[in-house]
Design an enzyme around this catalytic site. Structure first.
Site, PDB file in Angstrom:
ATOM      1  N   THR A 135      98.534  15.294  19.480  1.00 43.20           N
ATOM      2  CA  THR A 135      97.964  15.588  18.155  1.00 43.20           C
ATOM      3  C   THR A 135      97.037  16.802  18.192  1.00 43.20           C
ATOM      4  OG1 THR A 135      96.171  14.035  18.616  1.00 43.20           O
ATOM      5  CG2 THR A 135      98.072  13.189  17.385  1.00 43.20           C
TER       6      THR A 135
ATOM      7  N   GLU B 157     104.234  12.086  17.574  1.00 46.37           N
ATOM      8  CA  GLU B 157     102.891  12.614  17.840  1.00 46.37           C
ATOM      9  C   GLU B 157     102.139  11.582  18.678  1.00 46.37           C
ATOM     10  OE1 GLU B 157     101.263  15.395  17.347  1.00 46.37           O
ATOM     11  OE2 GLU B 157     102.412  16.479  15.810  1.00 46.37           O
TER      12      GLU B 157
ATOM     13  N   HIS C 113     107.144  19.838  22.660  1.00 50.47           N
ATOM     14  CA  HIS C 113     106.992  20.833  21.599  1.00 50.47           C
ATOM     15  C   HIS C 113     106.897  22.234  22.212  1.00 50.47           C
ATOM     16  CE1 HIS C 113     104.795  21.988  17.585  1.00 50.47           C
ATOM     17  NE2 HIS C 113     106.032  22.427  17.639  1.00 50.47           N
TER      18      HIS C 113
HETATM   19 ZN   LIG Z   1     103.230  19.670  18.569  1.00 55.66          ZN
END
Ligand SMILES: [Zn+2]
Length: 255
Positions: free
Chosen positions: A36, A99, A141
């Site tokens: 996060t 997340e 990510h």
């Molecule tokens: Zn991310």
């Protein structure tokens, strides 16, 4: 609109307005893990469910291992932003995003808790049971947005997930004093590295020059696959780990 979670592991349903139909008929064939990057889990969950954030995810896991679902798996959540993997730029349309609460590199980057990792592991297995997501498409990510994103970062335990059957991972080659290739280097070795990373899926241009773009991609690769030193230099350990990873992927595809 769905009114209850897809996963029985999600004990909270916190619908986010930041969702839409998946585009071009794409179905989830990637799983993207995030942290996060905010100080509190409550603040992060609140942000992801507010329209003004323009961000969301399918699932949210806090440090105690509680799982909330924000967007139905059938829908497109807004977690990846400007991203690229294996030629695909609309990662949001073809992925499920989780997340994982951790304040991240800007806030001392604490370790992920055991309860949190247990929950992430169970949730990933549950998601993988519903969708055809190949192991090599379970990614960070940072893999799909190198340079722009660092999450979930080098402390995230990909090895543990791989042991549970989640994602592709090979034991990283030990780090040595070798400095290898780095920014400013040119030639066929650099082109070979660029081709190997491109083949794996990273957004790399084959130019024969080691520029900042390549440095960022190497750093992203290291955060995921050779976390002992994420410095953007393609040392022997990094290149060896990448080669064995590519072999493992072709074995997984043919086996
Ligand atoms: Zn991310």
């Amino acid at each position: 609109m769905a009114t209850s979670p897809d996963s029985s592991l999600a004990t909270l349903w916190c619908p986010s307005p930041n969702r839409e139909e998946r585009r071009n008929g794409l179905k989830p064939d990637m799983l993207i893990l995030h942290y996060t990057g905010m100080e509190s889990a409550e603040g992060a969950l609140d942000w992801l469910t507010r329209q003004e954030s323009g961000a969301s995810c399918h699932y949210f896991v806090d440090a105690e291992g509680r799982i909330a679902q924000l967007v139905a798996e059938a829908e497109r959540a807004w977690h990846a932003g400007q991203s690229l993997w294996a030629g695909e730029t609309d990662i949001n349309s073809c992925s499920i995003g989780i997340e994982i609460h951790n304040p991240g590199h800007d806030f001392d980057y604490p370790d992920f808790s055991e309860a949190e990792m247990q929950a992430v592991e169970a949730l990933c297995l549950d998601i993988l049971s519903r969708h055809a997501i190949p192991a090599h498409r379970v990614l960070a990510h940072s893999d799909v947005a190198p340079g722009r994103k660092r999450d979930p970062g080098e402390k995230f335990d990909w090895q543990r997930l791989a042991r549970a059957g989640i994602g592709l991972w090979v034991p990283p080659a030990p780090v040595s004093d070798d400095t290898g290739l780095g920014p400013g280097d040119e030639g066929e070795d650099v082109a070979a590295l660029q081709r190997a990373l491109l083949d794996y899926g990273y957004g790399v241009e084959v130019t024969t020059t080691y520029g900042t773009g390549l440095e960022k991609v190497v750093e992203a690769f290291q955060r995921h696959f050779r976390p002992a030193r994420a410095d953007g230099r393609a040392d022997a350990s990094t290149r060896d780990t990448l080669e064995r990873l590519r072999v493992a992927r072709s074995q997984a595809e043919t086996g």
